[in-house]
Design an enzyme around this catalytic site. Structure first.
Site, PDB file in Angstrom:
ATOM      1  N   THR A 186       0.822  -1.203   0.000  1.00  0.00           N
ATOM      2  CA  THR A 186       0.000   0.000   0.000  1.00  0.00           C
ATOM      3  C   THR A 186       0.859   1.257   0.000  1.00  0.00           C
ATOM      4  O   THR A 186       1.947   1.255   0.556  1.00  0.00           O
ATOM      5  CB  THR A 186      -0.864  -0.058   1.279  1.00  0.00           C
ATOM      6  OG1 THR A 186      -1.815  -1.102   1.103  1.00  0.00           O
ATOM      7  CG2 THR A 186      -1.562   1.232   1.566  1.00  0.00           C
ATOM      8  N   ARG A 214     -14.292  -7.117  -0.612  1.00  0.00           N
ATOM      9  CA  ARG A 214     -13.668  -6.759   0.675  1.00  0.00           C
ATOM     10  C   ARG A 214     -13.102  -5.332   0.588  1.00  0.00           C
ATOM     11  O   ARG A 214     -12.455  -4.953  -0.376  1.00  0.00           O
ATOM     12  CB  ARG A 214     -12.542  -7.739   0.992  1.00  0.00           C
ATOM     13  CG  ARG A 214     -11.780  -7.460   2.294  1.00  0.00           C
ATOM     14  CD  ARG A 214     -10.549  -6.596   2.079  1.00  0.00           C
ATOM     15  NE  ARG A 214      -9.735  -6.465   3.286  1.00  0.00           N
ATOM     16  CZ  ARG A 214      -8.650  -5.700   3.367  1.00  0.00           C
ATOM     17  NH1 ARG A 214      -8.263  -4.990   2.327  1.00  0.00           N
ATOM     18  NH2 ARG A 214      -7.974  -5.628   4.476  1.00  0.00           N
ATOM     19  N   VAL A 215     -13.362  -4.544   1.609  1.00  0.00           N
ATOM     20  CA  VAL A 215     -12.813  -3.193   1.687  1.00  0.00           C
ATOM     21  C   VAL A 215     -11.966  -3.108   2.940  1.00  0.00           C
ATOM     22  O   VAL A 215     -12.369  -3.583   4.005  1.00  0.00           O
ATOM     23  CB  VAL A 215     -13.950  -2.147   1.736  1.00  0.00           C
ATOM     24  CG1 VAL A 215     -13.394  -0.749   1.980  1.00  0.00           C
ATOM     25  CG2 VAL A 215     -14.752  -2.171   0.429  1.00  0.00           C
ATOM     26  N   GLY A 216     -10.777  -2.516   2.816  1.00  0.00           N
ATOM     27  CA  GLY A 216      -9.874  -2.408   3.956  1.00  0.00           C
ATOM     28  C   GLY A 216      -9.963  -1.059   4.644  1.00  0.00           C
ATOM     29  O   GLY A 216     -10.936  -0.311   4.475  1.00  0.00           O
ATOM     30  N   THR A 237      -0.702   1.704   6.943  1.00  0.00           N
ATOM     31  CA  THR A 237      -0.548   0.511   6.115  1.00  0.00           C
ATOM     32  C   THR A 237      -0.419  -0.709   7.009  1.00  0.00           C
ATOM     33  O   THR A 237       0.224  -0.650   8.052  1.00  0.00           O
ATOM     34  CB  THR A 237       0.687   0.594   5.195  1.00  0.00           C
ATOM     35  OG1 THR A 237       0.910  -0.701   4.610  1.00  0.00           O
ATOM     36  CG2 THR A 237       1.938   1.022   5.940  1.00  0.00           C
ATOM     37  N   GLY A 238      -1.038  -1.792   6.609  1.00  0.00           N
ATOM     38  CA  GLY A 238      -0.970  -3.008   7.413  1.00  0.00           C
ATOM     39  C   GLY A 238      -2.245  -3.803   7.239  1.00  0.00           C
ATOM     40  O   GLY A 238      -3.029  -3.554   6.311  1.00  0.00           O
ATOM     41  N   GLY A 240      -5.594  -4.455   7.309  1.00  0.00           N
ATOM     42  CA  GLY A 240      -6.655  -3.460   7.425  1.00  0.00           C
ATOM     43  C   GLY A 240      -7.743  -3.759   8.431  1.00  0.00           C
ATOM     44  O   GLY A 240      -8.272  -2.848   9.078  1.00  0.00           O
TER      45      GLY A 240
HETATM   46  N1  ASP Z   1      -4.101  -1.686   4.731  1.00  0.00           N
HETATM   47  C1  ASP Z   1      -4.287  -2.344   3.474  1.00  0.00           C
HETATM   48  C2  ASP Z   1      -5.588  -3.115   3.527  1.00  0.00           C
HETATM   49  O1  ASP Z   1      -5.829  -3.826   4.484  1.00  0.00           O
HETATM   50  C3  ASP Z   1      -3.178  -3.289   3.089  1.00  0.00           C
HETATM   51  C4  ASP Z   1      -1.762  -2.774   3.227  1.00  0.00           C
HETATM   52  O2  ASP Z   1      -1.526  -1.771   3.884  1.00  0.00           O
HETATM   53  O3  ASP Z   1      -0.841  -3.385   2.624  1.00  0.00           O
HETATM   54  O4  ASP Z   1      -6.330  -3.053   2.585  1.00  0.00           O
END
Ligand code: ASP
Length: 320
Positions: A186, A214-216, A237-238, A240
């Site tokens: 991300t 799916r929505v993060g 980021t991480g 979600g």
């Molecule tokens: N935060 C993003 C999600 O869960 C993924 C990511 O940060 O790599 O959609």
């Protein structure tokens, strides 16, 4: 209107957090990432120094990050269980708390610009799926066919995740295997301009092999993205699901405003709540006084920033 003062300018960008270690990133790949982060942050910094608004700068930095195929956003986004790139993005203006976002969009070449269009050309904050794509068409924003977003490496990554029956955070080699292409993620940007205004933007394909629809956290204002001049600008980021359940980005803001915490403590406290649930990841943030936080509880986070000394720095691992 404040008098512009270029010494107020600050910038941070990220290309995702996760299991990123020296052992699994080849020197050539690492150099490619560092060069991209430096080029994109350098261009964004030049715009800030030329007097551009924080809002314009976070949008343009995220557009550049979306174009870079090794990051999980726009061209090169990760793929869902059907092998399709469903794109999430958000942008927020700290001056007014105006915000716009799109989720599960299939066609915007630059999802962050479609998010900005939602903010500026509709009465809404979040548009999803076909409705988001339709707005891009109505406004004449650049659109691409679904195939444009898919790279060979992403298709392979999705097949591997599907074979192991996992929904994976892009960076986590533990699930994705040792392919260096997996250590990408991300993207996001936060900036403070010469007027002291803050802005944040984030864009992603989400998690590899996610369920369609799916929505993060990324497009959810207050989860993955927040900006407000009285506190901070945050891009996360991480994993979600954990960031949503922690309202991470708004939690950083709330700790500063209601708890009088400094930026570092606010970020550590907010990420601590994500960790309590078992979530990994990180965030970049700029505080109202120009302080910068680059916090993560994963092995690494692709990042570049310019603080009060005006020097552009790039880092990937925990220690640089
Ligand atoms: N935060 C993003 C999600 O869960 C993924 C990511 O940060 O790599 O959609």
């Amino acid at each position: 209107m404040t008098t512009p003062d270029l010494s107020r300018c600050r910038l941070a960008i990220h290309g995702g957090a996760g299991v990123i270690d020296r052992a699994s990133l080849t020197p050539a790949r690492e150099a490619e990432f560092r060069a991209a982060l430096e080029r994109i942050a350098g261009a964004a910094w030049a715009k800030l120094q030329a007097g551009a608004s924080a809002l314009d700068v976070v949008e343009s930095a995220v557009r550049d990050l979306e174009d870079f195929p090794l990051f999980n956003a726009g061209h090169g986004a990760v793929l869902n269980a059907d092998g399709v790139a469903e794109l999430d993005a958000a942008i927020m203006d700290g001056r007014t708390r105006a915000a716009g976002a799109v989720a599960a969009a299939l066609t915007p070449t630059h999802p962050v610009s479609l998010a900005r269009a939602v903010m500026e050309h509709t009465e809404h904050v979040l548009l999803v799926g076909a409705g988001a794509d339709r707005l891009a068409q109505e406004l004449g924003l650049e659109q691409s066919s679904p195939a444009y977003f898919i790279t060979a490496e992403r298709a392979q990554q999705q097949r591997r995740a599907a074979a192991s029956g996992r929904v994976t955070l892009d960076h986590d080699s533990m699930y994705n295997g040792p392919d260096p292409a997996d250590k990408t993620g991300t993207v996001g940007a936060v900036a403070r301009d010469a007027h002291g205004h803050l802005a944040a933007a984030t864009s992603t394909g989400g998690m590899t092999n996610k369920h369609p629809g799916r929505v993060g956290d990324t497009p959810l204002i207050g989860a993955g993205t927040w900006a407000e001049d009285q506190s901070c600008a945050v891009s996360a980021t991480g994993h979600g699901e954990f960031f949503m359940r922690s309202a991470l980005a708004h939690d950083v803001h709330a700790r500063m405003v209601y708890g009088q915490a400094g930026l570092d403590a606010a970020c550590a406290g907010a990420l601590g709540r994500v960790a309590e649930l078992g979530g990994t990841g990180g965030l970049i943030a700029i505080g109202r006084d120009g302080e910068i936080a680059l916090s993560f509880n994963s092995e690494g986070m692709y990042r570049a920033w310019v603080g009060d000394d005006g020097v552009l720095r790039v880092a990937i691992y925990n220690a640089d």
